[in-house]
Design an enzyme around this catalytic site. Sequence first.
Site, PDB file in Angstrom:
ATOM      1  NE  ARG A  83      -0.596   1.745   3.682  1.00 21.00           N
ATOM      2  CZ  ARG A  83       0.536   2.433   3.891  1.00 21.00           C
ATOM      3  NH1 ARG A  83       1.674   1.826   4.165  1.00 21.00           N
ATOM      4  NH2 ARG A  83       0.532   3.752   3.829  1.00 21.00           N
ATOM      5  N   GLY A  84       0.248   2.410  -0.136  1.00 21.78           N
ATOM      6  CA  GLY A  84       1.004   3.648  -0.256  1.00 21.78           C
ATOM      7  C   GLY A  84       1.275   3.904  -1.729  1.00 21.78           C
ATOM      8  CB  ALA A  85       0.749   6.915  -3.802  1.00 13.62           C
ATOM      9  NE  ARG A 137      -6.224   0.698  -2.069  1.00 14.88           N
ATOM     10  CZ  ARG A 137      -5.630   1.316  -1.031  1.00 14.88           C
ATOM     11  NH1 ARG A 137      -4.339   1.157  -0.811  1.00 14.88           N
ATOM     12  NH2 ARG A 137      -6.333   2.103  -0.236  1.00 14.88           N
ATOM     13  CG  ASP A 142      -3.046   7.971  -1.736  1.00 17.83           C
ATOM     14  OD1 ASP A 142      -3.084   8.519  -0.611  1.00 17.83           O
ATOM     15  OD2 ASP A 142      -2.664   6.800  -1.931  1.00 17.83           O
ATOM     16  CG  ASN A 156      -2.559  11.544   2.265  1.00 21.15           C
ATOM     17  OD1 ASN A 156      -1.903  10.693   1.673  1.00 21.15           O
ATOM     18  ND2 ASN A 156      -2.435  11.741   3.561  1.00 21.15           N
ATOM     19  CE  LYS A 157      -5.644   5.734   4.116  1.00 17.04           C
ATOM     20  NZ  LYS A 157      -6.537   4.838   3.320  1.00 17.04           N
TER      21      LYS A 157
END
Length: 345
Positions: free
Chosen positions: A50-52, A91, A237, A247-248
């Site tokens: 995970r994480g861009a 995603r 992201d 972002n989150k």
Amino acid sequence: MTADDDARAIEWTGTGLRLIDQTVLPARLVYLDVADVDTLVDAIVRLAVRGAPALGVAGAFGVAIALRQAAAQGWDAATLDDAIARVREARPTAVNLAAGVDRVRPLVPKGVDAVVAEAQALLDEDVRGNRAIGAHGADWILARVGEGRRLRVLTHCNAGALATAGWGTALGVVRELHARDRLEVVYADETRPLLQGSRLTAWELERAGVPYFVQADAAAASTILRGLVDVAVIGADRVAANGDTANKVGSVGVALACRAAGIPFVVAAPWSTVDPATPSGEAIPIEERPGGEVLTWGGAPVGPPGARAFNPAFDVTPAHLVSALVTETGVLEVSAGMAPGRSAP
Ligand code: MRU
């Protein structure tokens, strides 16, 4: 701290990807070997990787995995295309995933080795870029806040080594401030519902010897308004051409509190996260995840039977709240009118 002290979330082994399974941190450091497309898509969907920027690297190597599987199983061209599309679309919000696939895809006719070499180049660029982001971010922050003292930094989610090919973006800035002995403490928002802050950011900060508190997301605004924070630094992201930043979920609340308190809200992200084809935040697709992530805790229900949850995984911070976008080439003062879509290298 050396480059080897941070975690290697993603590596090519020669036959497939080796990922740190981020779903089981911090309890255990477990690696996941991925040699087929179904396993990769599953790992992306359940946030084992995970994480861009890490998703971008996974997407690029995912094309190599699809090619190897096509050769081993005798896929036709349509089956290969479908497999690559499934990786690309696993995603929707982080532009890096699709961009990673798109970067290596033209090399498919040249074969697996050419795809692997380009994916590895992307991985290496990301690590180098993160180091540069750390230095530019620390320079910009120290020139504006701190007046010679150590800084208190708030971050949200995990934008560290685990979310990238190494070192991290927002946590790259934190690591750099710490290396310069200009960091007092990090407030790491726990990041409901999947706890990337308490499980992953805290794990990284612990390993790096960086002082930190984990706080509930709901504490962030008050921590900022009480004057306990000098600067907030988050990852991204997708950054739209006008500087709106996904972002989150929870990031926009942090940005609003920073504006109210008069402290900088800094986005640290490589150019690979900037999407000039997305004009503004309204056009950024926001992933909605299963309600069960919100309505259960450790497997136990935390809502009555029949409760429905709204579970957007990301939010968009409007450009006018983004004090600075720190990239590997320098800093854009977005709220002062420096739109990334006009400045892409
Ligand atoms: O759902 P996640 O854990 O993939 O969300 C990650 C984030 O929002 C990060 O802050 C972002 O991808 C930047 S990572 C350098």
